[in-house]
Every structure is written in C-alpha cells, then in structure tokens.
Design a protein around this motif. Structure first.
Motif, PDB file in Angstrom:
ATOM      1  N   ASP A 433      41.620  29.044 -20.762  1.00 21.83           N
ATOM      2  CA  ASP A 433      40.720  27.942 -21.674  1.00 21.83           C
ATOM      3  C   ASP A 433      41.581  28.029 -23.025  1.00 21.83           C
ATOM      4  O   ASP A 433      41.622  28.806 -23.571  1.00 21.83           O
ATOM      5  CB  ASP A 433      39.318  28.753 -21.900  1.00 21.83           C
ATOM      6  N   GLY A 434      42.600  27.010 -23.270  1.00 20.38           N
ATOM      7  CA  GLY A 434      43.296  26.741 -24.387  1.00 20.38           C
ATOM      8  C   GLY A 434      44.392  25.811 -24.314  1.00 20.38           C
ATOM      9  O   GLY A 434      44.558  25.201 -23.278  1.00 20.38           O
ATOM     10  N   GLY A 435      45.175  25.649 -25.380  1.00 19.50           N
ATOM     11  CA  GLY A 435      46.128  24.946 -25.168  1.00 19.50           C
ATOM     12  C   GLY A 435      47.638  25.579 -25.182  1.00 19.50           C
ATOM     13  O   GLY A 435      48.069  25.992 -24.069  1.00 19.50           O
ATOM     14  N   ASP A 455      40.980  26.457 -14.119  1.00 14.97           N
ATOM     15  CA  ASP A 455      41.282  25.817 -15.177  1.00 14.97           C
ATOM     16  C   ASP A 455      40.223  24.446 -15.248  1.00 14.97           C
ATOM     17  O   ASP A 455      39.666  24.183 -14.585  1.00 14.97           O
ATOM     18  CB  ASP A 455      42.513  25.418 -15.608  1.00 14.97           C
ATOM     19  N   THR A 461      39.412  19.871 -20.918  1.00 11.12           N
ATOM     20  CA  THR A 461      38.542  20.370 -21.823  1.00 11.12           C
ATOM     21  C   THR A 461      38.492  21.783 -22.216  1.00 11.12           C
ATOM     22  O   THR A 461      38.806  22.520 -21.816  1.00 11.12           O
ATOM     23  CB  THR A 461      37.164  20.490 -21.076  1.00 11.12           C
ATOM     24  N   LEU A 462      38.317  21.748 -23.702  1.00  7.04           N
ATOM     25  CA  LEU A 462      38.596  23.268 -24.335  1.00  7.04           C
ATOM     26  C   LEU A 462      36.886  23.716 -24.202  1.00  7.04           C
ATOM     27  O   LEU A 462      36.002  22.868 -24.407  1.00  7.04           O
ATOM     28  CB  LEU A 462      38.898  23.300 -25.696  1.00  7.04           C
ATOM     29  N   GLY A 463      36.748  25.107 -24.236  1.00  8.43           N
ATOM     30  CA  GLY A 463      35.339  25.454 -24.088  1.00  8.43           C
ATOM     31  C   GLY A 463      34.908  26.139 -22.934  1.00  8.43           C
ATOM     32  O   GLY A 463      33.700  26.510 -22.724  1.00  8.43           O
ATOM     33  N   TYR A 485      42.529  32.877 -23.537  1.00  8.73           N
ATOM     34  CA  TYR A 485      41.822  31.957 -24.665  1.00  8.73           C
ATOM     35  C   TYR A 485      42.978  31.792 -25.654  1.00  8.73           C
ATOM     36  O   TYR A 485      43.802  32.782 -25.930  1.00  8.73           O
ATOM     37  CB  TYR A 485      40.971  32.717 -25.241  1.00  8.73           C
ATOM     38  N   SER A 489      40.297  27.852 -28.985  1.00  8.40           N
ATOM     39  CA  SER A 489      39.243  27.400 -27.753  1.00  8.40           C
ATOM     40  C   SER A 489      38.343  28.558 -27.667  1.00  8.40           C
ATOM     41  O   SER A 489      37.108  28.308 -27.407  1.00  8.40           O
ATOM     42  CB  SER A 489      40.027  27.311 -26.363  1.00  8.40           C
ATOM     43  N   TYR A 492      34.605  27.940 -29.154  1.00  9.66           N
ATOM     44  CA  TYR A 492      33.703  27.426 -28.543  1.00  9.66           C
ATOM     45  C   TYR A 492      32.583  28.367 -27.700  1.00  9.66           C
ATOM     46  O   TYR A 492      31.351  28.047 -27.657  1.00  9.66           O
ATOM     47  CB  TYR A 492      34.197  26.276 -27.285  1.00  9.66           C
ATOM     48  N   SER A 493      33.146  29.402 -27.063  1.00 13.87           N
ATOM     49  CA  SER A 493      32.329  30.423 -26.191  1.00 13.87           C
ATOM     50  C   SER A 493      31.986  31.873 -26.543  1.00 13.87           C
ATOM     51  O   SER A 493      31.755  32.559 -25.691  1.00 13.87           O
ATOM     52  CB  SER A 493      32.502  29.885 -24.951  1.00 13.87           C
ATOM     53  N   TRP A 517      45.856  25.910 -34.503  1.00 12.16           N
ATOM     54  CA  TRP A 517      45.996  25.015 -33.316  1.00 12.16           C
ATOM     55  C   TRP A 517      47.457  24.582 -33.014  1.00 12.16           C
ATOM     56  O   TRP A 517      48.224  23.482 -33.498  1.00 12.16           O
ATOM     57  CB  TRP A 517      45.031  23.858 -33.780  1.00 12.16           C
TER      58      TRP A 517
END
Length: 598
Positions: A433-435, A455, A461-463, A485, A489, A492-493, A517
C-alpha cells in the motif's frame, strides 16, 4: 403472478417476530460466507445481529472503505464472495473508491447498503440519496429490495453474478422497512390518531395495504442454496491451436495476471502446470508468488528486454494497459496468445500497438492446466530460461550494491527492504500500500507462495493496507501478515490499528517514512520547479499505533545495527497478539534505473 396476488390480496404473519435481516444472514451462511465487514448503522443493524446469531463473524472497522477493502481481500484469498455491509447515504458514498478498486481488480464482492424506508425515498428522509445511480456504473448487478419476500432470491442471484464470468462487485440496497420486524415497522406506518374524513381513511388504508404487501409471503419456505456460477472456458479447438503454437516456440514467455488465481482451479495445481511447462514466467498482481520464492522459472527483472526477444508470448490474464505500455512493449513478430474472462480486457488496445495471434475469452487457470496436459513430455531450450535468469541475477546484484550505499540522512530504503525480506516468516502474506517505497518492495521482496501478495491492482488505489491486512489475517490467522506502507498511504488507514487490536488480528506494518510524497515530488520538482503539497513530516507513527492499542518501534540510522533484533521483537509481539508498526526513517535517494524508484 404470485407478486400480483400479494399486491391485490396481501396477507402477512403480523405476529411473527422474524425480520428481513435473518433472511440475509441465512443466505450468506448457505453460501459459506464466514465474515461480514461493516461500520455499523441503524439501517443495517438487523443484518449484523442476525449474522452474529448464525455464527458469521461481524468485523467492524473505522472507515467504510476499509470494510470493503477487507471484503476484497477475503474474496481474493478464500475463493468466496467478500461481503461488506454499510449504512445508507454517507456510509455508502464512503465506499465508492473501494468498490471501484474491486471492480478493476475483478474481485467478487457483495456490498450491502441500507436505505430510507420504501415510502420515504425521494421525500427528504435522513441519508436518502439515489444510491442505485451511484453504484450501477461500478457493479455488475444492482438491486433495491422492495419487499421482505424478495430478499432471498435477490441475494442468491447477486452472489452468483458476482462470481460468474469476470468476477466483480454487486450491490443490494435494503430499505430499512424490509429489515426490521413487522411490529416495529407497523409503529412507523400506523397513524398516531384515528383517521378522519375520506382522505384520512384512504391514506390509512393505503399505508396498511403497503405494510401488508411488504411482509406478504415473507416467511414461506425457500431455497437458500447457491445458484449455478457460469465461468467461460476455452474450446478444445482453441486449446489445441495454442498447444501447437507453443510447441513450436524457441523463446516463449508467460505473463501471468491476477485472473490466474481465480476459482475454480486451485492455485497449487496451476503452479504444478507452470512448472511442468517449463516456460519462463513474469508474475503480476495476485499471481506474484505463484512459483514460490526461488523458482528458476520466475523472472523478476528486465521484462521489456525479454518481450522484445521472445518468439511467443502468452498473456494469461495480463492486460495490455499502462502496465505493458498499452501493448507497445510486445514484439510485432512474436506470436501472441491472450486469455482473459473479460472480452474488453482481452483485446484492450489491440490493432493499435499489438495484434493477438489467438484471443480466447475463457478462464485462465483451467486453460493453463489444459495447455500443460497437451504439452506433457515436451521440453523447451534451456538456454533461453537460463539467459533470462542470468539477467535477473545481474540486476539483483546491482540492487544489492545500491542497498549498500549510504544515504545523506537516515536509512537506505533498499537495505531495509532486503533485510526485512530475509527475516520474514516463510508463511508471510505481504500487503502493498503505497508508491515509492512500495514500488521498490515489489522488486525486492519475494512472496513465499501463491496468494501471498496483495496489492490494489490496476486502479493503483492508496489506502488498501488496513483492510487488506485485516482480511488476510482473518483468512490465515496463523500466518505472518506484513503491510508495506509509504508514509503517505499510511495516513488512510492507520486508525485500523484500533480494529486490529479489538478484533485480535495482529499484523506488522513496515512504514517507509521519508516525510514526503516522493513518487510525485521526484517528477514535480524538476518539471514544475515546486515541491508544493508533497512535503510531510517525520511523524511519530509508532506512537499513533500505540495509542490505538498496538505496539510501535522507531527505527533510525542510530538503530541500523539493531534492525534485525527490532524486527524479531516485532515478530514476537505479533505472535503474542499485538499489532506492530515499524516506523522506519528512510533517506531520499537518487537510485533510479528504470526498475527501482526510491
């Protein structure tokens, strides 16, 4: 005809304490549903209570999107339909991104939504909006239940549609008066005083007739069992043609996508088929890990170069979208076989940048088994696979060298990922979850086996992290579940650490914290000259996790020599029932070679 009879001569069991929520739960139990994810609301309370009474585990999250992401993960890992139930209005609108993600990831998902009472829709009731119009573009099937007797057939049909053809999300709207017992609904319908005048008497008659029709036939004996699921299959002629094409290839490759993991074919049988074929494989999406951690057939690097040299490419559930440069990376001289359940995905961008030799709308897993059987005893030149694997080793050696470089500040993210990968348990499930940090993890971390990597899929989608990890841990309570993470991201959670604690679902979160980011900043700054909106802070995320009842560890450069000990401590804490967050301060680096971005 029966509907007309009920409408003209409605008759209901007015003294029955039963309610529509029980019917929903009965169907779910008959379909093998073990979990319902939710954020509670009065519109859907009867469903949740009935599920609990029937032994279906109700798991409440801190955001409705997380509930859908968790259901998505369960669908992917269990082979059943994932189920989420949320309340009307804002409860449903909060799920839109997660439902769209499930649609694009082709996950069979049932979204249950509450709604205003049947007679109050469109009249300004609390949380009343046109929910059907919102979800029709996102779901394969949408229905609004209008009477209690419709519940069972509607839910059965929805569950079948979710799994048939190309799997995807379905949505059912339950007006609140279809879910509560007769005596409760009657209180809302009944006039507060004796009606006077002809208009009052007509109104009272209409309301009573509507109430009786709402519950007419509600408790008749019905079938709860699953309806047949339709899965498209390749024809014998198509399989035979593909066997002949593959048998003549000298440099074949397989690009395996997420569809290869769909039921009904068990993933371990697909793994055996691929090993029997002996063709080098590039794995994407949910198929990562299909060949285990160290398979000689799994090629992780230099995909573009391999595709230019291959004389046959089998796109097994892989789509020619942005991930394959819309098909431009394929060699026009190659024979191309593409197999996909979805016709639009099967031929995406064909005749623009690429052209299939054979295009088959059918199930990927069963197709691979049939191809393997048709090529039993056939062998391919070993030097092709060996050369690709040598390229893998060279690239990984270069990555290891990059991992040894020192950053100006904090830890080298490649080094962190490599060392954590070496320490992960062999039964680990990895959630991405991330870039930037997660993009590097996709190249470095090695899923241990089939269905060990989650994934978001094509939507990017992030989160997804909190929900995916929750679903994964519930499906495999004895496995080590890791969430990788980015610090962006995570926002988000991170509140789902409260969910992990309350529902005793311990996971380990590895957060690459570079206070930025970075995936956006890396291109925004040189192209546009500004870092606006890209900056974050080296936030104490480990303290946030502790506040939600978990454990947290901060890892900076001064802790580098203790990294192994800290990871092992986190694994021990996780085994003892604690969710753990490793807040790793990483440096901004200039490592970039086309495959790894950190």
């Amino acid at each position: 005809m029966l509907q007309l009879v009920y409408t003209l001569h409605p008759s209901a069991e007015v003294k029955s304490p039963r309610h529509g929520g029980e019917s929903v739960a009965e169907v779910l139990r008959a379909h093998g549903i073990k979990f319902v994810f939710t954020l509670v609301g009065g519109h859907i309370s009867p469903i949740l209570v009935a599920c609990e009474k029937l032994g279906i585990c109700v798991v409440d999250t801190r955001h409705e999107a997380t509930a859908v992401f968790a259901a998505d993960a369960v669908a992917r890992l269990s082979g059943t339909v994932g189920v989420a139930a949320v309340t009307a209005g804002p409860g449903l609108t909060n799920t839109v991104t997660a439902v769209k993600n499930a649609q694009m990831a082709e996950s069979p998902l049932l979204l249950i939504g509450g709604a205003a009472a049947t007679l109050l829709q469109g009249r300004g009731a609390l949380q009343d909006i046109d929910q059907m119009s919102l979800f029709k573009p996102l779901c394969k099937f949408c229905a609004s239940v209008r009477s209690v007797r419709e519940i069972v057939p509607t839910v059965r049909r929805a569950l079948a549609v979710a799994q048939s053809g190309t799997p995807g999300p379905v949505f059912i709207e339950f007006p609140i008066d279809t879910l509560y017992p007769y005596h409760v609904v009657e209180k809302e319908f009944s006039p507060k005083s004796t009606p006077k005048g002809i208009v009052g008497r007509i109104t009272a008659w209409y309301l009573n007739n509507h109430l009786m029709n709402l519950f007419a036939g509600a408790w008749e004996v019905v079938d709860f069992s699953p309806l047949p699921v339709h899965i498209p299959q390749a024809t014998d002629q198509e399989v035979q043609r593909c066997v002949e094409l593959v048998s003549r290839a000298k440099k074949p490759v397989i690009l395996l996508g997420s569809q290869a993991t769909l039921p009904p074919t068990p993933v371990n049988e697909i793994r055996k088929a691929l090993e029997s074929l002996g063709i080098p494989c590039f794995l994407g999406g949910m198929s990562r890990g299909m060949l285990g951690k160290n398979s000689p057939l799994h090629i992780r690097q230099n995909r573009r170069d391999a595709l230019k040299e291959a004389d046959l490419v089998l796109l097994a559930g892989t789509v020619c979208d942005f991930r394959l440069s819309y098909g431009r990376v394929l060699n026009r001289r190659s024979k191309i076989i593409t197999v996909n359940r979805d016709k639009s995905q099967l031929l995406k961008n064909s005749d623009i940048f690429w052209k299939p030799t054979v295009a088959i709308q059918g199930d990927v897993g069963s197709f691979l088994l049939r191809i393997s059987k048709g090529l039993e005893g056939h062998t391919f030149p070993q030097d092709w696979a060996e050369n690709l694997k040598e390229g893998d080793k060279a690239k990984e050696k270069a990555n290891r060298a990059k991992a040894e470089e020192k950053t100006e500040r904090h830890l080298n993210p490649l080094s962190v990922l490599q060392r954590v990968d070496e320490l992960m348990a062999e039964d680990s499930i990895i959630v991405a979850d991330g870039g930037d940090f997660v993009g590097s993890a996709a190249y470095i971390m090695r899923p241990r086996g089939p269905l060990c990597w989650l994934d978001p899929g094509a939507f990017g989608t992030l989160g997804v992290g909190g929900g995916f990890a929750l679903g994964a841990k519930l499906c495999h309570p004895d496995s080590e579940v890791w969430v990788v993470y980015g610090d962006g991201s995570l926002g988000y959670s991170v509140a789902e650490f409260d969910t992990f604690t309350r529902h005793k679902t311990p996971v380990i979160a590895l957060v690459g914290n570079d206070a930025c980011w970075s995936q956006i900043s890396r291109e925004q700054v040189p192209i546009l000259g500004s870092n606006v909106a890209c900056g974050l802070a080296f936030t104490d995320y480990h303290v946030v996790a502790q506040g939600y009842g978990g454990k947290g560890h901060l890892i900076g450069r001064e802790d580098e020599s203790q990294l192994e000990d800290i990871v092992k401590e986190a694994q021990r804490e996780c085994k003892e029932g604690q969710a753990v967050l490793l807040n790793v301060l990483i440096g901004k680096t200039n490592f970039r070679d086309g495959s790894i971005s950190v």
